[in-house]
Design an enzyme around this catalytic site. Sequence first.
Site, mmCIF file in Angstrom:
data_model
loop_
_atom_site.group_PDB
_atom_site.id
_atom_site.type_symbol
_atom_site.label_atom_id
_atom_site.label_comp_id
_atom_site.label_asym_id
_atom_site.label_seq_id
_atom_site.Cartn_x
_atom_site.Cartn_y
_atom_site.Cartn_z
ATOM 1 N N LYS A 84 25.340 -41.364 6.803
ATOM 2 C CA LYS A 84 25.696 -40.121 7.505
ATOM 3 C C LYS A 84 26.739 -40.400 8.576
ATOM 4 C CE LYS A 84 22.103 -37.777 9.036
ATOM 5 N NZ LYS A 84 20.813 -37.084 9.094
ATOM 6 N N ARG A 108 19.332 -36.746 3.465
ATOM 7 C CA ARG A 108 17.869 -36.725 3.535
ATOM 8 C C ARG A 108 17.281 -37.836 2.680
ATOM 9 N NH1 ARG A 108 17.276 -37.193 -1.174
ATOM 10 N NH2 ARG A 108 17.250 -35.693 -2.866
ATOM 11 N N ALA A 146 8.901 -38.736 -10.793
ATOM 12 C CA ALA A 146 8.408 -39.888 -11.551
ATOM 13 C C ALA A 146 7.477 -39.414 -12.671
ATOM 14 C CB ALA A 146 7.699 -40.859 -10.619
ATOM 15 N N SER A 171 22.089 -24.676 -16.065
ATOM 16 C CA SER A 171 21.693 -23.671 -15.060
ATOM 17 C C SER A 171 22.890 -22.941 -14.444
ATOM 18 C CB SER A 171 20.932 -24.373 -13.931
ATOM 19 O OG SER A 171 21.756 -25.376 -13.351
ATOM 20 N N GLU A 202 22.569 -41.468 -3.790
ATOM 21 C CA GLU A 202 23.372 -40.457 -4.484
ATOM 22 C C GLU A 202 24.169 -39.641 -3.460
ATOM 23 O OE1 GLU A 202 22.026 -37.410 -7.823
ATOM 24 O OE2 GLU A 202 21.720 -36.542 -5.846
ATOM 25 N N ALA A 229 23.805 -23.420 -5.062
ATOM 26 C CA ALA A 229 22.765 -24.425 -5.322
ATOM 27 C C ALA A 229 21.575 -24.259 -4.383
ATOM 28 C CB ALA A 229 23.348 -25.830 -5.202
ATOM 29 N N THR A 230 21.862 -23.877 -3.126
ATOM 30 C CA THR A 230 20.778 -23.700 -2.160
ATOM 31 C C THR A 230 19.888 -22.525 -2.581
ATOM 32 O OG1 THR A 230 22.305 -24.474 -0.470
ATOM 33 C CG2 THR A 230 20.327 -23.392 0.323
HETATM 34 P P1 0O2 Z 1 16.049 -32.204 -5.038
HETATM 35 O O1 0O2 Z 1 14.982 -31.260 -4.689
HETATM 36 O O2 0O2 Z 1 17.430 -31.686 -4.749
HETATM 37 O O3 0O2 Z 1 15.833 -33.577 -4.536
HETATM 38 P P2 0O2 Z 1 19.494 -37.194 -15.161
HETATM 39 O O4 0O2 Z 1 18.461 -38.252 -15.340
HETATM 40 O O5 0O2 Z 1 20.875 -37.702 -14.872
HETATM 41 O O6 0O2 Z 1 19.464 -36.119 -16.181
HETATM 42 P P3 0O2 Z 1 18.730 -36.603 -12.450
HETATM 43 O O7 0O2 Z 1 18.443 -37.999 -12.106
HETATM 44 O O8 0O2 Z 1 17.680 -35.602 -12.075
HETATM 45 O O9 0O2 Z 1 18.994 -36.344 -13.957
HETATM 46 O O10 0O2 Z 1 20.104 -36.322 -11.816
HETATM 47 P P4 0O2 Z 1 21.072 -35.091 -11.746
HETATM 48 O O11 0O2 Z 1 20.621 -33.939 -12.557
HETATM 49 O O12 0O2 Z 1 22.412 -35.652 -12.000
HETATM 50 O O13 0O2 Z 1 20.995 -34.703 -10.222
HETATM 51 C C1 0O2 Z 1 19.854 -34.631 -9.491
HETATM 52 C C2 0O2 Z 1 20.057 -33.743 -8.282
HETATM 53 O O14 0O2 Z 1 21.185 -32.857 -8.429
HETATM 54 C C3 0O2 Z 1 18.900 -32.814 -8.104
HETATM 55 O O15 0O2 Z 1 17.893 -33.480 -7.424
HETATM 56 C C4 0O2 Z 1 19.500 -31.674 -7.307
HETATM 57 O O16 0O2 Z 1 19.664 -32.020 -5.962
HETATM 58 C C5 0O2 Z 1 20.848 -31.561 -7.961
HETATM 59 N N1 0O2 Z 1 20.788 -30.665 -9.118
HETATM 60 C C6 0O2 Z 1 20.933 -31.007 -10.414
HETATM 61 N N2 0O2 Z 1 20.848 -29.907 -11.199
HETATM 62 C C7 0O2 Z 1 20.639 -28.848 -10.388
HETATM 63 C C8 0O2 Z 1 20.476 -27.445 -10.611
HETATM 64 O O17 0O2 Z 1 20.481 -26.945 -11.736
HETATM 65 N N3 0O2 Z 1 20.293 -26.667 -9.493
HETATM 66 C C9 0O2 Z 1 20.272 -27.186 -8.240
HETATM 67 N N4 0O2 Z 1 20.081 -26.340 -7.220
HETATM 68 N N5 0O2 Z 1 20.404 -28.509 -7.999
HETATM 69 C C10 0O2 Z 1 20.596 -29.331 -9.055
HETATM 70 P P5 0O2 Z 1 16.366 -33.180 -7.730
HETATM 71 O O18 0O2 Z 1 15.617 -34.452 -7.631
HETATM 72 O O19 0O2 Z 1 16.213 -32.438 -9.007
HETATM 73 O O20 0O2 Z 1 15.932 -32.226 -6.623
HETATM 74 P P1 0O2 Z 2 28.052 -29.898 14.240
HETATM 75 O O1 0O2 Z 2 28.739 -30.158 15.533
HETATM 76 O O2 0O2 Z 2 27.065 -28.779 14.301
HETATM 77 O O3 0O2 Z 2 28.994 -29.806 13.080
HETATM 78 P P2 0O2 Z 2 22.064 -34.705 12.225
HETATM 79 O O4 0O2 Z 2 21.129 -35.891 12.235
HETATM 80 O O5 0O2 Z 2 21.521 -33.506 12.970
HETATM 81 O O6 0O2 Z 2 23.459 -35.072 12.627
HETATM 82 P P3 0O2 Z 2 21.153 -33.637 9.786
HETATM 83 O O7 0O2 Z 2 19.776 -33.970 10.211
HETATM 84 O O8 0O2 Z 2 21.533 -33.977 8.376
HETATM 85 O O9 0O2 Z 2 22.212 -34.306 10.740
HETATM 86 O O10 0O2 Z 2 21.391 -32.147 10.117
HETATM 87 P P4 0O2 Z 2 21.539 -30.913 9.182
HETATM 88 O O11 0O2 Z 2 20.863 -29.793 9.908
HETATM 89 O O12 0O2 Z 2 21.097 -31.215 7.822
HETATM 90 O O13 0O2 Z 2 23.086 -30.607 9.205
HETATM 91 C C1 0O2 Z 2 24.072 -31.590 9.337
HETATM 92 C C2 0O2 Z 2 25.316 -30.975 9.865
HETATM 93 O O14 0O2 Z 2 25.814 -30.054 8.896
HETATM 94 C C3 0O2 Z 2 25.084 -30.207 11.136
HETATM 95 O O15 0O2 Z 2 26.164 -30.486 11.971
HETATM 96 C C4 0O2 Z 2 25.149 -28.750 10.712
HETATM 97 O O16 0O2 Z 2 25.696 -27.937 11.718
HETATM 98 C C5 0O2 Z 2 26.088 -28.817 9.539
HETATM 99 N N1 0O2 Z 2 25.834 -27.722 8.610
HETATM 100 C C6 0O2 Z 2 24.737 -27.450 7.878
HETATM 101 N N2 0O2 Z 2 24.913 -26.359 7.130
HETATM 102 C C7 0O2 Z 2 26.187 -25.918 7.381
HETATM 103 C C8 0O2 Z 2 26.973 -24.850 6.888
HETATM 104 O O17 0O2 Z 2 26.560 -24.052 6.052
HETATM 105 N N3 0O2 Z 2 28.264 -24.759 7.382
HETATM 106 C C9 0O2 Z 2 28.774 -25.637 8.277
HETATM 107 N N4 0O2 Z 2 30.041 -25.509 8.695
HETATM 108 N N5 0O2 Z 2 28.057 -26.649 8.770
HETATM 109 C C10 0O2 Z 2 26.771 -26.792 8.324
HETATM 110 P P5 0O2 Z 2 26.034 -31.534 13.143
HETATM 111 O O18 0O2 Z 2 26.145 -32.895 12.551
HETATM 112 O O19 0O2 Z 2 24.792 -31.299 13.920
HETATM 113 O O20 0O2 Z 2 27.286 -31.255 13.992
#
Ligand code: 0O2
Ligand code: 0O2
Length: 206
Positions: free
Chosen positions: A18, A43, A54, A112, A137, A149-150
């Site tokens: 990060k 994360r 798994a 999807s 990843e 995606a969200t």
């Molecule tokens: P989470 O909740 O995000 O952690 P493969 O073995 O290559 O077929 P794998 O290992 O699942 O499959 O990898 P893939 O599909 O390349 O990517 C995995 C991650 O991509 C997912 O993590 C999601 O974060 C994102 N992703 C993949 N397909 C989709 C989708 O259709 N919709 C959304 N929203 N995200 C997707 P996880 O572990 O599934 O979930």
């Molecule tokens: P700034 O100054 O707000 O840009 P962290 O440990 O807090 O640095 P973490 O735990 O991954 O990082 O935090 P989070 O909440 O997942 O978000 C990481 C950064 O992405 C944060 O900025 C959020 O403001 C930014 N972020 C999340 N969603 C969006 C979005 O939709 N649009 C934009 N522009 N920014 C987003 P920082 O790092 O706190 O700094």
Amino acid sequence: MNWEILLAPYRQAVNELKVKLKGMRSQFEHESQHSPIEFVTGRVKPIRSIMEKANRKNIPSNQIENEIQDIAGLRVVCQFVGDIYSVVDMLKHRNDFNIIEEKDYITRKKESGYRSYHVIIEYPVETIHGEKKLTAEIQIRTLAMNFWATNEHSLNYKYSGQIPRNIESRLRRAAEAAFQLDEEMSKIRSEIQEAQRIFKKKQDTN
Ligand code: 0O2
Ligand code: 0O2
């Protein structure tokens, strides 16, 4: 299985990566250049989600680290589709990790409607027992792809992976609309960037 011990190096990797990826964004800012990176998040996959994956893929517990590539997950969100490829290019030129796989779900979207570029890396973390190489990843996507995606992820959670047919097809249409939005924005990219430069200059002089 002692999850905390297993996950500790992954937490360290997510924190380090990060800082590194956010650092790329700040360097662009310091040099007053357009940053291809809008924001970075990261994360460690929740334990429940690791166990579910798994189970779903029949991965024995001693193979989890080898088979699940996204225990450490980073996300780089960009304004424009072209920025995604600039980021991928920059990642390829780094010396602090190796790219072991690339998954281009932009030119080849998932069933999807999901679009993103995934880069799987092998990343070395320094532990008190020496170096440990682990897999992480990096998902690279536009703001529009991230929005889609969200929302789709929330619906999947709500329906435990069994999204009703009619919602599923609406989601596929929404994915296309998001992609069209990206294409349209790319066409007026230079206009947008010029406007952002002017706005930034004004802010800096105030
Ligand atoms: P989470 O909740 O995000 O952690 P493969 O073995 O290559 O077929 P794998 O290992 O699942 O499959 O990898 P893939 O599909 O390349 O990517 C995995 C991650 O991509 C997912 O993590 C999601 O974060 C994102 N992703 C993949 N397909 C989709 C989708 O259709 N919709 C959304 N929203 N995200 C997707 P996880 O572990 O599934 O979930
Ligand atoms: P700034 O100054 O707000 O840009 P962290 O440990 O807090 O640095 P973490 O735990 O991954 O990082 O935090 P989070 O909440 O997942 O978000 C990481 C950064 O992405 C944060 O900025 C959020 O403001 C930014 N972020 C999340 N969603 C969006 C979005 O939709 N649009 C934009 N522009 N920014 C987003 P920082 O790092 O706190 O700094």
